[in-house]
Design a protein around this motif. Sequence first.
Motif, PDB file in Angstrom:
ATOM      1  N   MET A 145       0.071  -8.236 -64.447  1.00  0.00           N
ATOM      2  CA  MET A 145      -1.159  -7.517 -64.075  1.00  0.00           C
ATOM      3  C   MET A 145      -1.594  -6.526 -65.158  1.00  0.00           C
ATOM      4  SD  MET A 145      -1.985  -9.049 -61.380  1.00  0.00           S
ATOM      5  CE  MET A 145      -3.272  -8.132 -60.500  1.00  0.00           C
ATOM      6  N   LEU A 146      -1.065  -6.699 -66.381  1.00  0.00           N
ATOM      7  CA  LEU A 146      -1.559  -5.905 -67.509  1.00  0.00           C
ATOM      8  C   LEU A 146      -3.001  -6.304 -67.810  1.00  0.00           C
ATOM      9  CD1 LEU A 146       1.484  -6.033 -70.005  1.00  0.00           C
ATOM     10  CD2 LEU A 146       0.658  -4.041 -68.755  1.00  0.00           C
ATOM     11  N   PRO A 147      -3.866  -5.368 -68.245  1.00  0.00           N
ATOM     12  CA  PRO A 147      -3.546  -3.985 -68.624  1.00  0.00           C
ATOM     13  C   PRO A 147      -3.633  -2.982 -67.475  1.00  0.00           C
ATOM     14  CG  PRO A 147      -5.812  -4.466 -69.193  1.00  0.00           C
ATOM     15  CD  PRO A 147      -5.258  -5.727 -68.589  1.00  0.00           C
ATOM     16  N   LEU A 181       4.736 -10.248 -54.779  1.00  0.00           N
ATOM     17  CA  LEU A 181       3.869 -10.355 -55.953  1.00  0.00           C
ATOM     18  C   LEU A 181       2.687  -9.414 -55.827  1.00  0.00           C
ATOM     19  CD1 LEU A 181       3.647 -14.271 -55.941  1.00  0.00           C
ATOM     20  CD2 LEU A 181       5.268 -12.889 -57.242  1.00  0.00           C
ATOM     21  N   VAL A 182       2.173  -8.946 -56.971  1.00  0.00           N
ATOM     22  CA  VAL A 182       0.915  -8.193 -56.978  1.00  0.00           C
ATOM     23  C   VAL A 182      -0.103  -9.067 -57.707  1.00  0.00           C
ATOM     24  CG1 VAL A 182      -0.261  -6.075 -57.641  1.00  0.00           C
ATOM     25  CG2 VAL A 182       2.150  -5.992 -56.991  1.00  0.00           C
ATOM     26  N   LYS A 183      -1.182  -9.432 -57.018  1.00  0.00           N
ATOM     27  CA  LYS A 183      -2.168 -10.359 -57.576  1.00  0.00           C
ATOM     28  C   LYS A 183      -3.565 -10.054 -57.033  1.00  0.00           C
ATOM     29  CE  LYS A 183       0.986 -12.992 -59.555  1.00  0.00           C
ATOM     30  NZ  LYS A 183       1.153 -12.983 -61.003  1.00  0.00           N
ATOM     31  N   LYS A 184      -4.563 -10.639 -57.681  1.00  0.00           N
ATOM     32  CA  LYS A 184      -5.877 -10.743 -57.078  1.00  0.00           C
ATOM     33  C   LYS A 184      -5.882 -12.046 -56.297  1.00  0.00           C
ATOM     34  CE  LYS A 184      -9.481  -8.865 -58.942  1.00  0.00           C
ATOM     35  NZ  LYS A 184     -10.662  -8.552 -59.780  1.00  0.00           N
ATOM     36  N   ILE A 185      -6.755 -12.141 -55.309  1.00  0.00           N
ATOM     37  CA  ILE A 185      -6.774 -13.330 -54.446  1.00  0.00           C
ATOM     38  C   ILE A 185      -8.176 -13.918 -54.402  1.00  0.00           C
ATOM     39  CG2 ILE A 185      -6.516 -14.159 -52.070  1.00  0.00           C
ATOM     40  CD1 ILE A 185      -4.324 -12.107 -51.662  1.00  0.00           C
ATOM     41  N   GLU A 186      -8.251 -15.219 -54.522  1.00  0.00           N
ATOM     42  CA  GLU A 186      -9.519 -15.922 -54.330  1.00  0.00           C
ATOM     43  C   GLU A 186      -9.338 -16.982 -53.255  1.00  0.00           C
ATOM     44  OE1 GLU A 186     -11.003 -17.522 -57.975  1.00  0.00           O
ATOM     45  OE2 GLU A 186     -11.499 -15.551 -58.820  1.00  0.00           O
ATOM     46  N   LEU A 196      -3.844 -17.340 -56.254  1.00  0.00           N
ATOM     47  CA  LEU A 196      -3.320 -16.059 -56.729  1.00  0.00           C
ATOM     48  C   LEU A 196      -3.654 -15.918 -58.208  1.00  0.00           C
ATOM     49  CD1 LEU A 196       0.186 -15.920 -54.995  1.00  0.00           C
ATOM     50  CD2 LEU A 196      -2.010 -15.061 -54.157  1.00  0.00           C
ATOM     51  N   ILE A 197      -4.314 -14.797 -58.555  1.00  0.00           N
ATOM     52  CA  ILE A 197      -4.826 -14.591 -59.903  1.00  0.00           C
ATOM     53  C   ILE A 197      -4.122 -13.411 -60.574  1.00  0.00           C
ATOM     54  CG2 ILE A 197      -6.932 -14.291 -61.291  1.00  0.00           C
ATOM     55  CD1 ILE A 197      -7.195 -16.662 -59.400  1.00  0.00           C
ATOM     56  N   SER A 198      -3.608 -13.627 -61.785  1.00  0.00           N
ATOM     57  CA  SER A 198      -3.042 -12.541 -62.595  1.00  0.00           C
ATOM     58  C   SER A 198      -4.134 -11.991 -63.514  1.00  0.00           C
ATOM     59  CB  SER A 198      -1.884 -13.063 -63.443  1.00  0.00           C
ATOM     60  OG  SER A 198      -0.852 -13.566 -62.629  1.00  0.00           O
ATOM     61  N   LEU A 199      -4.060 -10.701 -63.828  1.00  0.00           N
ATOM     62  CA  LEU A 199      -5.010 -10.112 -64.776  1.00  0.00           C
ATOM     63  C   LEU A 199      -4.638 -10.468 -66.209  1.00  0.00           C
ATOM     64  CD1 LEU A 199      -5.555  -6.558 -63.232  1.00  0.00           C
ATOM     65  CD2 LEU A 199      -6.930  -8.615 -62.921  1.00  0.00           C
ATOM     66  N   PRO A 204      -1.468 -18.366 -65.688  1.00  0.00           N
ATOM     67  CA  PRO A 204      -2.559 -19.116 -65.044  1.00  0.00           C
ATOM     68  C   PRO A 204      -2.575 -18.893 -63.533  1.00  0.00           C
ATOM     69  CG  PRO A 204      -0.742 -20.582 -65.596  1.00  0.00           C
ATOM     70  CD  PRO A 204      -0.394 -19.243 -66.172  1.00  0.00           C
ATOM     71  N   PRO A 205      -3.745 -19.031 -62.889  1.00  0.00           N
ATOM     72  CA  PRO A 205      -3.821 -18.934 -61.425  1.00  0.00           C
ATOM     73  C   PRO A 205      -3.021 -20.069 -60.788  1.00  0.00           C
ATOM     74  CG  PRO A 205      -6.013 -18.959 -62.438  1.00  0.00           C
ATOM     75  CD  PRO A 205      -5.038 -19.333 -63.505  1.00  0.00           C
ATOM     76  N   TYR A 206      -2.571 -19.851 -59.563  1.00  0.00           N
ATOM     77  CA  TYR A 206      -1.936 -20.951 -58.834  1.00  0.00           C
ATOM     78  C   TYR A 206      -2.198 -20.791 -57.345  1.00  0.00           C
ATOM     79  CZ  TYR A 206       1.926 -17.576 -58.204  1.00  0.00           C
ATOM     80  OH  TYR A 206       2.674 -16.461 -57.901  1.00  0.00           O
TER      81      TYR A 206
END
Length: 255
Positions: A145-147, A181-186, A196-199, A204-206
């Motif tokens: 999740m950087l930065p 996990l810490v992620k953004k979600i779509e 699940l989206i990483s910054l 890659p998203p999965y």
Amino acid sequence: MNDDMEIAIKRFSEIRRELGYTQAEFAALLGVSNTTADIERGRTKLSGKVVAELLKQFKINPLWLFGENTQKYLATSTVSIIPKVVTVDSSEKENIVLVNAKAAAGYPQNIQDVSWYRQLPAFDIPLPEFRNASYRGFQIEGDSMLPNLRPGEWVLAKAVEGLQAISANKMYVVVLHDAVLVKKIEKTPNPMEISLISLNENYPPYRIKIDQIQELWQVSSKITFGVDATSERGLLKQLQESMEELKNQLKNVKN
């Protein structure tokens, strides 16, 4: 070919494209040999087994598939993602439990064990904004999740009651059966899955099935502690100082 079967084939093809699968990928998922090309061309019958798999895996309404109903998806899932355990202090006020990186490794397996939570540090924020909701602190591990979030930092997160409340603009702590996990979600076209989206673009998203989620927490703020917060006592001391500073700031604003 009768009208119902024609509609079903057209809608079968529509579903495959909407879900983003190739004909070969969709065939593998549904247990069809090679590809779904022959089904989509009307050369092979749309079998009851395939219709059953569409219902089981993607909640596709068979009546919609054959043009007899306008509801494409049946009810998704009754998976509960609310906190399994909350702890309270001596005045019966709900605590904010802090889950460090080491504890997070055992969190999914101990998610309903009340005695396990008692071993974790906990505190209360005496501000009205933190009433009427459950909050939990989680320590960031890894660099996905950087930065925005660095390893070792903490996030304060609010419990999410249902998947319908998910926002693509927020970050979430996602508690799975085997990981935190810490992620953004779509949301995805398949109502039984989320992405699940990483910054950090190196990750890659999965997609995951929604029934893999045990709890979901929306990140509301980030807390960065100094080097003295390596111990539980140091961590709570810095938290207390941060809360006092926050209360003084709010008092000055009101005055």
